[in-house]
Scaffold this motif. Structure first.
Motif, PDB file in Angstrom:
ATOM      1  N   GLY A  12       1.128  -0.821   0.032  1.00  0.00           N
ATOM      2  CA  GLY A  12      -0.106   0.280   0.016  1.00  0.00           C
ATOM      3  C   GLY A  12       0.817   0.911  -0.067  1.00  0.00           C
ATOM      4  N   ASP A  13       0.429   2.327  -1.316  1.00  0.00           N
ATOM      5  CA  ASP A  13       1.189   3.673  -0.381  1.00  0.00           C
ATOM      6  C   ASP A  13       0.222   4.863  -0.686  1.00  0.00           C
ATOM      7  N   ASP A  14      -1.204   4.887  -0.616  1.00  0.00           N
ATOM      8  CA  ASP A  14      -2.085   5.819  -0.187  1.00  0.00           C
ATOM      9  C   ASP A  14      -1.845   6.015   1.427  1.00  0.00           C
ATOM     10  N   GLU A  15      -1.931   7.735   1.000  1.00  0.00           N
ATOM     11  CA  GLU A  15      -2.111   7.751   2.621  1.00  0.00           C
ATOM     12  C   GLU A  15      -3.123   6.532   3.076  1.00  0.00           C
ATOM     13  N   PHE A  46      -2.491   3.615   4.162  1.00  0.00           N
ATOM     14  CA  PHE A  46      -2.241   2.476   3.800  1.00  0.00           C
ATOM     15  C   PHE A  46      -0.825   1.999   4.030  1.00  0.00           C
ATOM     16  N   GLU A  47       0.195   2.989   4.237  1.00  0.00           N
ATOM     17  CA  GLU A  47       1.843   3.055   3.870  1.00  0.00           C
ATOM     18  C   GLU A  47       1.430   2.113   5.389  1.00  0.00           C
ATOM     19  N   GLU A  49     -15.237   2.665  -5.621  1.00  0.00           N
ATOM     20  CA  GLU A  49     -15.308   3.090  -4.773  1.00  0.00           C
ATOM     21  C   GLU A  49     -16.069   3.353  -4.694  1.00  0.00           C
ATOM     22  N   GLU A  88      -5.777  -1.505 -10.580  1.00  0.00           N
ATOM     23  CA  GLU A  88      -4.293  -0.210 -10.246  1.00  0.00           C
ATOM     24  C   GLU A  88      -3.562  -0.858 -11.276  1.00  0.00           C
ATOM     25  N   ARG A 115       5.883  -2.331  -5.895  1.00  0.00           N
ATOM     26  CA  ARG A 115       5.044  -2.659  -4.868  1.00  0.00           C
ATOM     27  C   ARG A 115       4.836  -4.288  -5.097  1.00  0.00           C
TER      28      ARG A 115
END
Length: 107
Positions: free
Chosen positions: A7-10, A12-13, A38, A46, A52
């Protein structure tokens, strides 16, 4: 191919989610197993950088906690993802956990 994606979204780090690689190119197209678009029940897809990805880890041995020491790195299953944590103490099945940076070595 089954993989896990960092995860790299705010927010989800330091987490990993299972996914399937759909297309291999300069970037990879993945479809998550437990993350969804959503307001939808459609699995999230994605385009991501190969860095990643990691392979799905093997199942742990039944007595894996016996070798744990203070400062050991581990992952905790939460909200269908694996979150990186560090153990501070281990007593039988009682373990104290703290958030850990990605740079901490796993045991």
């Amino acid at each position: 191919m089954a993989v896990e994606v960092a995860g790299d979204d705010e927010g989800f780090e330091h987490s990993w989610y299972s996914a399937e690689v759909l297309k291999v190119a300069a970037k990879l197209l993945v479809r998550y197993d437990s993350l969804f678009e959503e307001d939808s029940r459609r699995p999230l897809t994605e385009s991501i950088e190969p860095a990643r990805l990691r392979p799905v880890p093997p199942k742990p041995h039944s007595n894996w906690l016996n070798g744990a020491k203070p400062g050991f790195a581990m992952e905790l299953k939460h909200d269908d993802g694996w979150w990186e944590v560090g153990g501070t103490t281990a007593h039988g099945l009682l373990v104290a956990l703290t958030a850990r940076p990605r740079s901490m070595k796993a045991c």
